[in-house]
Design a protein around this motif. Structure first.
Motif: not given
Length: 313
Positions: A207-209, A211, A214-215, A217
């Motif tokens: 997912k978008k972070s 930066s 990415p983030r 999960e």
């Protein structure tokens, strides 16, 4: 049953060459077998393992009455099936009153039983029991992450042995370079106690972070279960030394002069052309202009008049 037969066809010789020892071995294949009696839990678990190992697994659906791991003479069939299918990993499922929902994971060396781990399955959830978006489902052939949580994997010998076997079972082919886009799943193993391990299989969702990184999960996709430690057979010390022995390095090839290469341009070489003495070489044809000049010179010498001096001295 284990007599060695010489191949008589070209196809047979190719198959024997594929199974011959190599400096860089192929990925380990897994053989999945059923015992005399199995439960619904074991059948679902063996099916899920087969799907997770798709492409590198062979599954036999028939029941095997003469396979009894950890018993003298009960492992002959395992060695035979390992030789027949060229599999280095064996997963054997059975069910009895004494050992319900029993799973045995074993490794072989030179088609002989190397070591065995026996666990009981509790709180099992199959892959079909999880509801998630199928777009994030792990793809066939992708490389997984492994996370071993708990001090037991470092202190307890049985759990250390289980960790080695699980890594061999699910990691697939060993590679040196890896594309991060192909890392889409993770196996989580948590040592709840010295004789119990919780294991689950999760998909990675990026997912978008805000930066570049990415983030991530975790989405549980199954299977999920508890391993209860039962019996272990550690490898014999002599067999372990033989299996861990490394092959001697291949003799280094002679360095070819003027040939270099790198990762970007690949292999390339330099060619040195000696000085060509063009002036001394005979031409393969005679130009028309040269022929005409020679002919005119010849005709002129024939028509030339010779004068004699007749004057008196």
């Amino acid at each position: 049953m284990t007599d060695i037969k010489t191949p008589k066809t070209v196809r047979g010789r190719r198959e024997v060459e594929k199974r011959a020892p190599k400096l860089e071995e192929n990925g380990k294949k897994t053989l999945i077998l059923h015992g005399t009696k199995t439960s619904q839990v074991i059948n679902s678990l063996l099916t899920d393992i087969y799907h997770l190992k798709k492409g590198n697994a062979i599954k036999y659906s028939r029941k095997n009455d003469n396979i009894r791991p950890f018993e003298i003479g009960g492992e002959t069939s395992l060695a035979f099936f390992s030789l027949k299918t060229d599999c280095s990993l064996i997963v054997f499922g059975s069910h009895s009153k004494k050992r319900p929902n029993n799973l045995v994971i074993g490794r072989t060396y030179d088609h002989q039983i190397y070591d065995l781990v026996e666990v009981g399955i509790e709180n099992f959830k199959s892959m079909d029991s999880f509801s998630y978006d199928r777009k994030i489902a792990p793809k066939t052939g992708s490389k997984p992450f492994f996370a071993f949580i708990g001090e037991g994997f470092d202190n307890v010998e049985e759990l250390k042995h289980l960790k080695e076997v699980l890594l061999d079972l699910f990691r697939g082919e060993v590679v040196t370079n890896l594309n991060l886009a192909g890392l889409d799943r993770v196996y989580l193993c948590t040592a709840v106690s010295p004789n119990k391990v919780f294991m689950t299989h999760c998909a990675l969702r990026l997912k978008k972070s805000g930066s570049i990184v990415p983030r991530m999960e975790l989405v549980e996709v199954g299977p999920s279960m508890d391993f209860v430690m039962r019996r272990n057979r550690f490898p014999d010390e002599g067999l372990r030394k033989e299996a861990m022995k490394k092959a001697s390095e291949v003799k280094k090839k002679k360095k070819v002069k003027n040939v270099t290469g790198d990762a970007i341009q690949g292999k390339f070489g330099k060619i040195y052309v000696p000085d060509q003495k063009v002036g001394e070489k005979a031409l393969p044809y005679k130009p028309k202009g040269v022929k005409r000049e020679r002919k005119e010179a010849k005709d002129g010498s024939k028509n030339k008049k010779i004068k004699f001096d007749t004057s008196d001295d």
